[in-house]
Design an enzyme around this catalytic site. Sequence first.
Site, short mmCIF file in Angstrom:
data_model
loop_
_atom_site.label_atom_id
_atom_site.label_comp_id
_atom_site.label_asym_id
_atom_site.label_seq_id
_atom_site.Cartn_x
_atom_site.Cartn_y
_atom_site.Cartn_z
N GLU A 174 0.85 -1.22 0.00
CA GLU A 174 0.00 0.00 0.00
C GLU A 174 0.88 1.26 0.00
OE1 GLU A 174 -3.15 -0.38 -0.42
OE2 GLU A 174 -3.75 -2.27 0.52
C1 LIG Z 1 3.36 -9.67 -0.18
C2 LIG Z 1 3.10 -8.54 -1.12
C3 LIG Z 1 1.82 -8.33 -1.60
C4 LIG Z 1 1.58 -7.30 -2.52
N1 LIG Z 1 0.32 -7.16 -3.05
C5 LIG Z 1 0.15 -6.32 -4.11
C6 LIG Z 1 -1.08 -6.32 -4.85
O1 LIG Z 1 -2.04 -7.03 -4.51
N2 LIG Z 1 -1.18 -5.52 -5.93
C7 LIG Z 1 -0.16 -4.72 -6.34
O2 LIG Z 1 -0.32 -4.02 -7.33
N3 LIG Z 1 1.02 -4.68 -5.65
C8 LIG Z 1 1.20 -5.47 -4.57
N4 LIG Z 1 2.40 -5.48 -3.88
C9 LIG Z 1 3.48 -4.59 -4.32
C10 LIG Z 1 3.81 -3.50 -3.33
O3 LIG Z 1 2.82 -2.52 -3.33
C11 LIG Z 1 5.21 -2.98 -3.69
O4 LIG Z 1 6.12 -3.99 -3.28
C12 LIG Z 1 5.53 -1.67 -3.02
O5 LIG Z 1 4.76 -0.64 -3.59
C13 LIG Z 1 7.01 -1.31 -3.16
O6 LIG Z 1 7.48 -1.44 -4.46
P1 LIG Z 1 8.82 -2.28 -4.74
O7 LIG Z 1 8.68 -3.59 -4.07
O8 LIG Z 1 9.07 -2.28 -6.18
O9 LIG Z 1 9.95 -1.48 -3.98
P2 LIG Z 1 10.80 -0.27 -4.58
O10 LIG Z 1 9.89 0.74 -5.14
O11 LIG Z 1 11.89 -0.80 -5.41
O12 LIG Z 1 11.42 0.32 -3.22
C14 LIG Z 1 12.61 -0.18 -2.61
C15 LIG Z 1 12.99 0.77 -1.48
O13 LIG Z 1 13.26 2.08 -2.05
C16 LIG Z 1 12.42 3.04 -1.43
N5 LIG Z 1 12.03 4.04 -2.45
C17 LIG Z 1 11.54 3.84 -3.68
N6 LIG Z 1 11.30 5.01 -4.29
C18 LIG Z 1 11.64 5.98 -3.42
C19 LIG Z 1 11.62 7.40 -3.45
N7 LIG Z 1 11.13 8.10 -4.47
N8 LIG Z 1 12.05 8.07 -2.36
C20 LIG Z 1 12.51 7.42 -1.27
N9 LIG Z 1 12.55 6.08 -1.18
C21 LIG Z 1 12.12 5.36 -2.24
C22 LIG Z 1 11.21 2.28 -0.92
O14 LIG Z 1 10.57 2.96 0.14
C23 LIG Z 1 11.88 0.97 -0.46
O15 LIG Z 1 12.42 1.15 0.81
C24 LIG Z 1 2.64 -6.46 -2.92
C25 LIG Z 1 3.92 -6.65 -2.40
C26 LIG Z 1 4.17 -7.69 -1.55
C27 LIG Z 1 5.57 -7.90 -1.06
#
Ligand SMILES: Cc1cc2nc3c(=O)[nH]c(=O)nc-3n(C[C@H](O)[C@H](O)[C@H](O)COP(=O)(O)OP(=O)(O)OC[C@H]3O[C@@H](n4cnc5c(N)ncnc54)[C@H](O)[C@@H]3O)c2cc1C
Length: 595
Positions: free
Chosen positions: A404
């Site tokens: 989220e």
């Molecule tokens: C178990 C699970 C269930 C999920 N369910 C769903 C679902 O039903 N539908 C769906 O669409 N998605 C889902 N997600 C996806 C989830 O919303 C994303 O994992 C989340 O938004 C983070 O994206 P990412 O994993 O690519 O991390 P990244 O965006 O790669 O982030 C990695 C790190 O960098 C930081 N970061 C990234 N950008 C910035 C910035 N601009 N400034 C500062 N820090 C930053 C983040 O805070 C984090 O600490 C799920 C994820 C998991 C693990």
Amino acid sequence: MEKDKIESGGEFLIKESSTEDIFIPEELNEEQQMIIQTCEDFLDAEIFPILDRIDSQEEGLMRNLIYKAGELGLLGVSLPEEYEGFNQDFVTSMLASDAMGAGYSFSVAYSAHTGIGTLPILYYGNEEQKQRYLPKLASGEWAAAYCLTEPNAGSDANSGKTKAVLSEDGKHYILNGQKMWITNGGFADIQTVFAKIDNDRVYSAFIVEKNWPGVVINPEERKMGIKGSSTVQIFYNDVKVPVENLLGRRGGGFRIALNILHMGRIKLGGTVLGAARRAITQSVQYANERKQFGQPISNFGAIKHKLGEQLIRTFATESAVYRVSKNIDEASDKLMAEGKEKPQATIEAIAMYAIEAALLKVFGSEALNYVVDEAVQVFGGMGFSAETDVDRAYRDSRINRIFEGTNEINRLLVADTTIKKALRVGFDVVRYSQHVVKESDKDAEKPVADLPYYEQKQSRTQNFKKAVLFLLGAASDAFQKDLFNQQEVLSNISDAIMQTYAAESTMLRVKKLEDMGHEKFSGLYRDILDVVIYDAADTIRKAGRDAINSLPDEVSDKEVMLERIDLFTRVKPVNVKDARRRIAEKLIDDNRYTF
Ligand SMILES: Cc1cc2nc3c(=O)[nH]c(=O)nc-3n(C[C@H](O)[C@H](O)[C@H](O)COP(=O)(O)OP(=O)(O)OC[C@H]3O[C@@H](n4cnc5c(N)ncnc54)[C@H](O)[C@@H]3O)c2cc1C
């Protein structure tokens, strides 16, 4: 504020709220109590006895549990009656999410189905789409998922590459791409998929059915926690999506995605409550049972501190969650009175509270992290054993800081949206902060301790707001447009905003409880409030000092600014040890969470 004006998000920073503005869980009506009871009975009968089977992802089990929840009416709490729902308000749907939050992996499947899975269709679907899908989602005959994230589009959600191209005969969109981390994706019958039409820069949204040719679902991901929740990658290979399944208008998908995320964030603030209460009950029961040095460990001050603090953070989160839930219902009622249909009014009302949604997501997920971490600690070695529920609670809670929108992104959103909102409503934070630097000496002379109890607390929370506005102004003035690149400072400001909201919400709730005559615990409620305000002051002071010390070297009056922060976060001394002990002792006597 005029009573007929719609209060909206972030306004708490510039106005004094009253107990009338909030809903507290102690005001539940009979119907709401029944819904909570049904959720609790469902968890007791269907979920808690088979947690290991759920976590091993036994074939068909989670799908069947969703169906059973549907049979009991638990999937349609917020859906209108014409789609087989119960047409309950936002507060009541929050109560259901809160109660179900105790259900470990099941609660994630439930939230994804009833929230981000179902609500895009309720809020943005046309009548035909609603008739076709919502009754099946309410009954559990069908399950739902929400597909936004892609391998290279996580936090930067709008950068996805999934593409939809209109077929030559104009009857279908041909969908190609890949989605990742999709909750319920292994079994969901329908998915809301975000994709860009042709060369559009923004998403459109589509309702996609699992069985259509070209929808390929990968095996389940192996995860740290919520192991029973289905999480998969999904590929779309030339999937023919009928044009009737475009959800909302072309290019409107990112707005749908964001508004649904606001809703998901507020709901997450609710689901952590059920999980926290269960972990607290388990902590106190173990602490009462486990003997060391010839006595129950619950006799020890160090353990009482943990129990008291677990309760305090949960209580503060709960106060904030139900406060904003009522605000949303009121805003939605007023929009309906202006002629909007209920679904549209509700999603617009939720969007108005985007600041609170983001802050509750962060505050709630971090409160739960504290609660489950200390639950493991109370259990000692047994907490580290895979035999106990606190091990599961600890692992399951971790995801809440990631999905989220990560807590980093949501912290930035809180500060960012507040600054933009101040600009929009013409509140000049820079002038305000300059005025504060010059004028607030007289505040220092006011004797806090002499005020009656609630006036004293209110004057503290009003001062926290001054600290926030002052920080916003000082940082905007010092960094100008570059402030949006100063994430550390924005996060400091965000922490101050969060603490202020939680402290004021707790104060309003405790005052309302006393006004309602909840005499029995009134001393304990005041203990909770004393500690919440004392700790909030400390966090705001540290965040404020960090922010000011991070301003550019050319800023000349940092010393004065630091003094102002100290002034606004000054609180009357509180014996926090005794306050936490009294709260813990109530838990210890009841042997479970009863607040
Ligand atoms: C178990 C699970 C269930 C999920 N369910 C769903 C679902 O039903 N539908 C769906 O669409 N998605 C889902 N997600 C996806 C989830 O919303 C994303 O994992 C989340 O938004 C983070 O994206 P990412 O994993 O690519 O991390 P990244 O965006 O790669 O982030 C990695 C790190 O960098 C930081 N970061 C990234 N950008 C910035 C910035 N601009 N400034 C500062 N820090 C930053 C983040 O805070 C984090 O600490 C799920 C994820 C998991 C693990």
